[in-house]
Design a protein around this motif. Structure first.
Motif, PDB file in Angstrom:
ATOM      1  N   LYS A   5     132.603 137.015  71.343  1.00  0.00           N
ATOM      2  CA  LYS A   5     132.793 137.087  69.799  1.00  0.00           C
ATOM      3  C   LYS A   5     133.468 138.629  69.854  1.00  0.00           C
ATOM      4  CE  LYS A   5     129.895 137.100  65.828  1.00  0.00           C
ATOM      5  NZ  LYS A   5     128.555 136.639  65.246  1.00  0.00           N
ATOM      6  N   ARG A   8     137.004 138.251  69.691  1.00  0.00           N
ATOM      7  CA  ARG A   8     137.646 137.276  68.700  1.00  0.00           C
ATOM      8  C   ARG A   8     137.644 138.302  67.587  1.00  0.00           C
ATOM      9  NH1 ARG A   8     135.307 134.864  64.599  1.00  0.00           N
ATOM     10  NH2 ARG A   8     133.429 134.911  65.598  1.00  0.00           N
ATOM     11  N   LEU A   9     136.600 138.892  67.063  1.00  0.00           N
ATOM     12  CA  LEU A   9     136.685 139.731  65.976  1.00  0.00           C
ATOM     13  C   LEU A   9     137.620 140.776  66.105  1.00  0.00           C
ATOM     14  CD1 LEU A   9     132.662 139.926  65.373  1.00  0.00           C
ATOM     15  CD2 LEU A   9     134.382 138.482  64.285  1.00  0.00           C
ATOM     16  N   ASN A  12     140.870 139.729  65.095  1.00  0.00           N
ATOM     17  CA  ASN A  12     140.875 139.327  63.822  1.00  0.00           C
ATOM     18  C   ASN A  12     140.981 137.767  63.839  1.00  0.00           C
ATOM     19  OD1 ASN A  12     140.597 140.049  61.021  1.00  0.00           O
ATOM     20  ND2 ASN A  12     142.497 140.395  60.673  1.00  0.00           N
ATOM     21  N   THR A  14     139.132 133.925  63.140  1.00  0.00           N
ATOM     22  CA  THR A  14     137.860 133.018  63.017  1.00  0.00           C
ATOM     23  C   THR A  14     137.664 132.186  64.135  1.00  0.00           C
ATOM     24  OG1 THR A  14     139.014 131.340  61.852  1.00  0.00           O
ATOM     25  CG2 THR A  14     138.117 133.141  60.602  1.00  0.00           C
ATOM     26  N   GLN A  15     136.276 131.562  64.276  1.00  0.00           N
ATOM     27  CA  GLN A  15     136.246 130.446  65.311  1.00  0.00           C
ATOM     28  C   GLN A  15     137.175 129.395  65.066  1.00  0.00           C
ATOM     29  OE1 GLN A  15     132.089 129.519  64.780  1.00  0.00           O
ATOM     30  NE2 GLN A  15     131.351 131.217  66.081  1.00  0.00           N
ATOM     31  N   HIS A  16     137.386 128.815  64.043  1.00  0.00           N
ATOM     32  CA  HIS A  16     138.460 128.026  63.899  1.00  0.00           C
ATOM     33  C   HIS A  16     139.989 128.230  64.329  1.00  0.00           C
ATOM     34  CE1 HIS A  16     140.290 124.463  61.571  1.00  0.00           C
ATOM     35  NE2 HIS A  16     141.065 125.523  61.204  1.00  0.00           N
ATOM     36  N   ASP A  17     140.247 129.615  63.793  1.00  0.00           N
ATOM     37  CA  ASP A  17     141.594 129.967  64.420  1.00  0.00           C
ATOM     38  C   ASP A  17     141.731 130.107  65.923  1.00  0.00           C
ATOM     39  OD1 ASP A  17     142.133 130.768  61.609  1.00  0.00           O
ATOM     40  OD2 ASP A  17     141.626 132.735  62.045  1.00  0.00           O
ATOM     41  N   SER A  26     135.935 124.075  67.042  1.00  0.00           N
ATOM     42  CA  SER A  26     135.187 125.025  66.599  1.00  0.00           C
ATOM     43  C   SER A  26     133.750 125.183  67.035  1.00  0.00           C
ATOM     44  CB  SER A  26     135.065 125.303  65.039  1.00  0.00           C
ATOM     45  OG  SER A  26     136.399 125.309  64.384  1.00  0.00           O
ATOM     46  N   CYS A  30     131.865 128.152  69.090  1.00  0.00           N
ATOM     47  CA  CYS A  30     130.744 128.702  68.783  1.00  0.00           C
ATOM     48  C   CYS A  30     129.353 128.346  69.829  1.00  0.00           C
ATOM     49  CB  CYS A  30     130.246 127.807  67.463  1.00  0.00           C
ATOM     50  SG  CYS A  30     128.571 128.126  66.844  1.00  0.00           S
TER      51      CYS A  30
END
Length: 73
Positions: A5, A8-9, A12, A14-17, A26, A30
């Motif tokens: 996570k 990923r953050l 920049n 999202t989980q979808h990206d 997704s 998650c």
């Protein structure tokens, strides 16, 4: 926060990206982030490539639930 996570953050995304870039769902991203599913080496390499990090960096150094006590003789 898991290392996945955090990476990923930092990227920049999202989980979808991240799911779209890796071809995962997704929901899978998650589950990896929440620890509900363990990341296989193959998936870690795929995620790491998308996040531009080392695949080994996605694994926690210590997992208290799996930590085993080592006894010396």
């Amino acid at each position: 926060m898991t290392k996945l996570k955090a990476a990923r953050l930092a990227a920049n995304l999202t989980q979808h990206d991240l799911a779209e870039v890796t071809g995962m769902t997704s929901a899978s991203v998650c589950r990896y982030e929440t620890g509900k599913r363990k990341i296989s080496v193959d998936k870690a390499k795929l995620l790491a490539k998308a996040l531009d990090v080392s695949w080994t960096s996605l694994f926690d150094d210590e997992n208290p639930e799996e930590k085993q006590e080592v006894k010396t003789v």
